[in-house]
Structures are given as structure tokens and as C-alpha cells.
Write a protein that holds these residues in place. Structure first.
Motif, short mmCIF file in Angstrom:
data_model
loop_
_atom_site.label_atom_id
_atom_site.label_comp_id
_atom_site.label_asym_id
_atom_site.label_seq_id
_atom_site.Cartn_x
_atom_site.Cartn_y
_atom_site.Cartn_z
N ALA A 59 0.98 -0.98 0.00
CA ALA A 59 -0.04 0.05 0.03
C ALA A 59 0.89 1.23 0.21
CB ALA A 59 -0.82 -0.22 1.07
N GLN A 61 3.61 1.67 -1.23
CA GLN A 61 4.38 1.66 -2.67
C GLN A 61 2.99 2.06 -3.76
OE1 GLN A 61 6.77 -1.82 -2.90
NE2 GLN A 61 8.31 -0.72 -1.85
N GLY A 62 1.92 2.15 -3.17
CA GLY A 62 0.92 2.45 -4.27
C GLY A 62 0.31 1.09 -4.74
N THR A 64 -1.55 -1.74 -3.82
CA THR A 64 -2.59 -2.36 -3.21
C THR A 64 -3.19 -1.58 -2.13
OG1 THR A 64 -3.42 -4.27 -2.58
CG2 THR A 64 -1.44 -4.03 -1.63
N GLU A 65 -4.61 -2.09 -1.65
CA GLU A 65 -5.00 -1.30 -0.32
C GLU A 65 -4.60 -2.31 0.90
OE1 GLU A 65 -9.19 -3.86 -1.15
OE2 GLU A 65 -8.99 -1.95 -1.76
#
Length: 74
Positions: A59, A61-62, A64-65
Motif C-alpha cells: 500500500a 508503494q501504491g 494495493t489496499e
């Protein structure tokens, strides 16, 4: 390390989709304070913490949630 290498290192070390699926499944199967089996693996607190840390890293690192936003428990 050169600053231009940072994004490459982050991309290479980012959790894979398979690791993210594993972490979500572990958190869904795990129960706080107890030990359960999932896919032939013993799931206890250290494994739950590892799965949560993996999702948190993804998350950050952008990628996944986190499990909290997907409805799974820690």
C-alpha cells in the motif's frame, strides 16, 4: 545508490500479486489469539504480522489496499 535507482529498487522489491493474494488469504483465515491452518500452513500471530506488513508495504508503494480497507481483520 544513485537517486535514479530508487524507483527501480522499489519496483523490484515490491510485493508480487501472488504475495499479496497470500497475505489477504492469511489475514482472512487468521484469528487473533488463536492458531489456525490455511493451505497446509500454520497461521499464528507472527505469520499474521508478516502478512499485514507485506500489505502495508504494498500500500505504501501504491500497489494495493491494506487489509483494513479490504475488510479483513489483523
Amino acid at each position: 545508490m544513485h537517486p535514479r535507482q530508487v524507483s527501480v529498487v522499489h519496483r523490484v522489491l515490491a510485493p508480487t500479486e501472488g504475495q499479496i493474494r497470500w497475505a489477504r488469504a492469511v489475514l482472512a483465515a487468521g484469528a487473533e489469539g488463536s492458531v489456525v491452518a490455511h493451505g497446509g500452513q500454520m497461521i499464528d500471530r507472527p505469520v499474521l504480522l508478516r502478512a499485514q506488513a507485506l500489505l502495508d508495504r504494498a500500500a505504501a508503494q501504491g500497489g494495493t489496499e491494506t487489509s483494513e480497507s479490504s475488510g479483513s481483520a489483523d
